[in-house]
Enzyme design. Structure first.
Site, PDB file in Angstrom:
ATOM      1  N   ASP A  78       1.094  -1.023  -0.153  1.00 15.29           N
ATOM      2  CA  ASP A  78       0.131   0.460   0.022  1.00 15.29           C
ATOM      3  C   ASP A  78       0.958   1.232  -0.125  1.00 15.29           C
ATOM      4  OD1 ASP A  78       1.029  -0.908   2.244  1.00 15.29           O
ATOM      5  OD2 ASP A  78      -0.216   0.677   3.759  1.00 15.29           O
ATOM      6  N   GLU A 145       0.640  -1.660   5.522  1.00 13.61           N
ATOM      7  CA  GLU A 145       1.337  -0.829   6.889  1.00 13.61           C
ATOM      8  C   GLU A 145       0.335  -0.160   7.212  1.00 13.61           C
ATOM      9  OE1 GLU A 145       4.654   0.815   7.327  1.00 13.61           O
ATOM     10  OE2 GLU A 145       3.935   0.951   6.034  1.00 13.61           O
TER      11      GLU A 145
END
Length: 485
Positions: A78, A145
């Site tokens: 991400d 994350e």
């Protein structure tokens, strides 16, 4: 493909260009994950996803390297979605638009996603290559994350086989990281009450915008302003000069990004012209104080539609007082590691809801004692303001190990390549390494990466020359991994 695909090393830049074309903000990584899984399957690589969505791709050792210890290259899928105030970019549907700007690559009006897309590109480029020597190799790509480390929290034991882990999520070439801060979210909830909005008043909207923002760990000691704090200062000062009632207030978008913008909507008995003089003077004061750092700072005033409700006087006083008293920024520098922040917090998001105001913080600390100190401080603040407080998402720091064989190997590779040692450091940011140690306590880990400036902000950029060095270092590390134990 964009012009960046022509940069060297081309294999890595082509992968990064592909990553930019597939939307992948936190919580929306499935399209990118599906593309990577499909690609790995087309290459007959061993690929799987676990129950939370992490991807593992295994590649056999190259000829003559079969007896080397297994290596896990790791990145997260991400990216942080931040854009300029005038951008209409939709991170869930629109591609990132990277371009070359001198010695850097940046993006048009948005975060670039070099954090951690550049590391991800390196992992995939190694998998794609047939000319890079390596032992048994695994690539681990984790989800979410940036918004909670969901993937790292959900990682199960027994899935990974390697002895060494290369985390590619650091942002300064020439520095090798062997430790990081832990963190925890804090949410203060202030009960509020409303009243019918007064008649015959001026309706206005005040916005503070144009701040640089940035990473709430790496940039917390740079002197960058927090828009939520500046709005609190404006309201506190205005209380002494105006009669007004708040109908809406918001600031920031992410707990781990320094807020770039905040706004309030007011009903006031004073005229728009009176408020304009006040806001202009306040902007001048901020620029005199912060202008060297916050070169784009703006305080704007405009008319607004009338609201049906405004805060009661008691709720408004408590809200402004709470915002003014809320701590933010560096709380303590490390006594052990010169120049490294030990403890900090970021007031990332402020919202005014139907029955409460919410203040969302991200606490970071190298030591548990530092985190507990800030938690006690916030708890006391909540008690004094008659608010509720909740803590969530605690993740551990990564304790430095100066005896790490991998760290010494990486240092030796750096000396062989460049003639001097890299800086061994601890980062004031939340890497996933601390969480990996829980299901895999045997892992020997380091974190490294190219030079990335201003992550988590639309100014994010990656240095082209540092990417080439990062790629060279990756190949050297893989080629020099020792025999398996």
């Amino acid at each position: 493909m964009s012009d960046i695909s022509k940069l060297e090393p081309q294999r890595l830049w082509r992968w990064f260009d592909t990553i930019c074309q597939i939307p992948h903000p936190s919580k929306h990584e499935d399209a990118l994950a599906a593309h990577i899984v499909s690609w790995a399957q087309s290459r007959q690589l061993d690929v799987s996803r676990d129950s939370v969505g992490n991807i593992r791709i295994a590649k056999p050792a190259t000829a003559g390297m079969e007896s080397r210890a297994g290596v896990i290259m790791q990145a997260h899928l991400d990216m942080v979605p931040q854009k300029t105030d005038d951008s209409h970019h939709d991170f869930t549907t629109d591609p990132i638009l990277p371009y070359v700007d001198g010695e850097w690559v940046t993006a048009t009006q948005t975060t670039l996603g070099a954090d951690n897309g550049m590391g991800m590109a390196a992992c995939l480029a190694v998998l794609e290559s047939d000319d890079i020597a390596h032992g048994p190799l695994e690539v681990l790509l984790t989800i979410d994350e940036e918004a909670g480390m969901t993937g790292a929290f959900g990682l199960q034991s027994g899935w990974l086989q390697g002895e060494y882990l290369l985390n590619t999520d650091s942002e300064q070439e020439g520095e090798i990281y062997m430790g990081c801060a832990g963190g925890e979210d804090a949410l203060i909830t202030l009960p509020i009450t409303w009243q019918t909005a007064p008649a015959d008043t001026t309706h206005l909207r005040i916005e503070i915008s144009g701040l640089k923002g940035g990473h709430s760990g790496c940039d917390i000691d740079t002197g960058r302003a927090n828009a939520n704090q500046l709005l609190a200062r404006l309201l506190s000062k205005a209380q002494n000069q105006f009669d007004f009632e708040i109908s809406a207030l918001s600031g920031g978008t992410l707990r781990n990004a320094i807020p770039r913008q905040a706004e309030v909507i007011l009903h006031s008995k004073q005229s728009l012209a009176d408020w304009q003089s006040f806001v202009s003077a306040f902007e001048a004061e901020l620029k005199a104080h912060l202008g060297h750092t916050e070169t784009g700072l703006q305080c704007t005033l405009e008319s607004s539609d009338a609201a049906k409700q405004t805060l009661t006087a008691a709720s408004q006083i408590r809200l402004i007082s709470l915002l003014m008293a809320a701590p933010n920024g560096v709380m303590r520098m490390s006594d052990v590691i010169h120049g490294v922040v030990e403890t900090s917090l970021n007031l990332g998001i402020v919202r005014l809801e139907s029955d409460h105001a919410s203040l969302c913080f991200l606490i970071r600390a190298l030591l548990d004692e530092g985190k507990e100190m800030v938690k006690h401080q916030l708890t006391s603040l909540a008690s004094l303001s008659e608010s509720d407080i909740a803590f969530a998402g605690s993740y551990p720091g990564w304790a430095p190990d100066d005896q790490s064989p991998l760290m010494h190997l990486v240092k030796a590779c750096y000396v062989d390549a460049y003639g001097f040692e890299p800086k061994i450091n601890v980062i004031h940011a939340g890497l996933e390494c601390g969480l990996f140690k829980q299901p895999y306590p045997h892992l020997d880990m380091i974190s490294y990466g190219p030079t990335i400036k201003f992550p988590h902000s639309p100014d994010e950029k990656v240095e082209i020359a540092s990417v080439a060095k990062f790629w060279q270092q990756t190949q050297l590390i893989l080629a020099n991994i020792p025999q398996a134990k």
